[in-house]
Design an enzyme around this catalytic site. Sequence first.
Site: not given
Length: 285
Positions: A150, A163
Amino acid sequence: MDAAARARVGDTGTMRVAGAHVLLTGATGDIGRHLASRLAQAGARVTLVARSRAPLDALAAQVGGHALPTDLTDRAALRGVVPAAESALGPVDVLVNNAGTETAGHLADLDADGLEELVALNLLAPAELCRQALPGMTARGRGHLVNISSLAGVGTVPGLAAYGATKAGLTHLTSGLRADLRGGPVGTLAVEIGPVASVMMGRIGSHPPAAAAFERLLQARALTMLDPDDVARAVVAAVESGRPTLRMPRRTAPLAAVTHAPRSLVRLALTGIHPSRARTAEHAP
């Protein structure tokens, strides 16, 4: 090399998806479902991994794949994934680590179990599955490792500290694997993507600071909301072309390249050092 292997390996070592056995985790998520469909359409034999059996069985029936229900945060279950997949459909040619989760919120507000599960699913599971798949791929002289990371690993927003850390770790893991496998028959692909229209993005949007941050970035056109099918199609194309990195949207590539500059410089500095020689030197008396 037999005919089946030649059907999977291109003339330049790139991986042909047609005829390949692809092990896909996170198969029932928004990106996962499209990946399963795109891979099957491209002629791959797919083993689909997800936690919930019912939606996984339905997806497997839809794309003609093999369902392997597994909780990847369960250590014992995780260690049997590649052997189980290979028992069903033969050697794994392509591993796509797509499973992941998020915990949107201030780090101090997260519970210990949730934090541990986040790291286990987003970082430990992909590393372990790569570890399981690599020996066979190397011995057979073909293979591809795909890690869906990501852009949160490049620059994160409020509420995604944990995250973002796992995704930064996953990208760095893939970079290290690329160095380990340099000059060999096994390829790697790091996929760094921005926000995707998905259930996960909906959950992230429930945290006001994260929602405000994404709203600003989207309004400034620094990011665009990605379609999961566009991501899936691009991933399949990147595997077949042998690209080491895929970044979406494309406008983020310069920023991501700045973050990756130290890795690129190290690879340049180590040109000519063969990984196998490095291992030999490391274990020399």
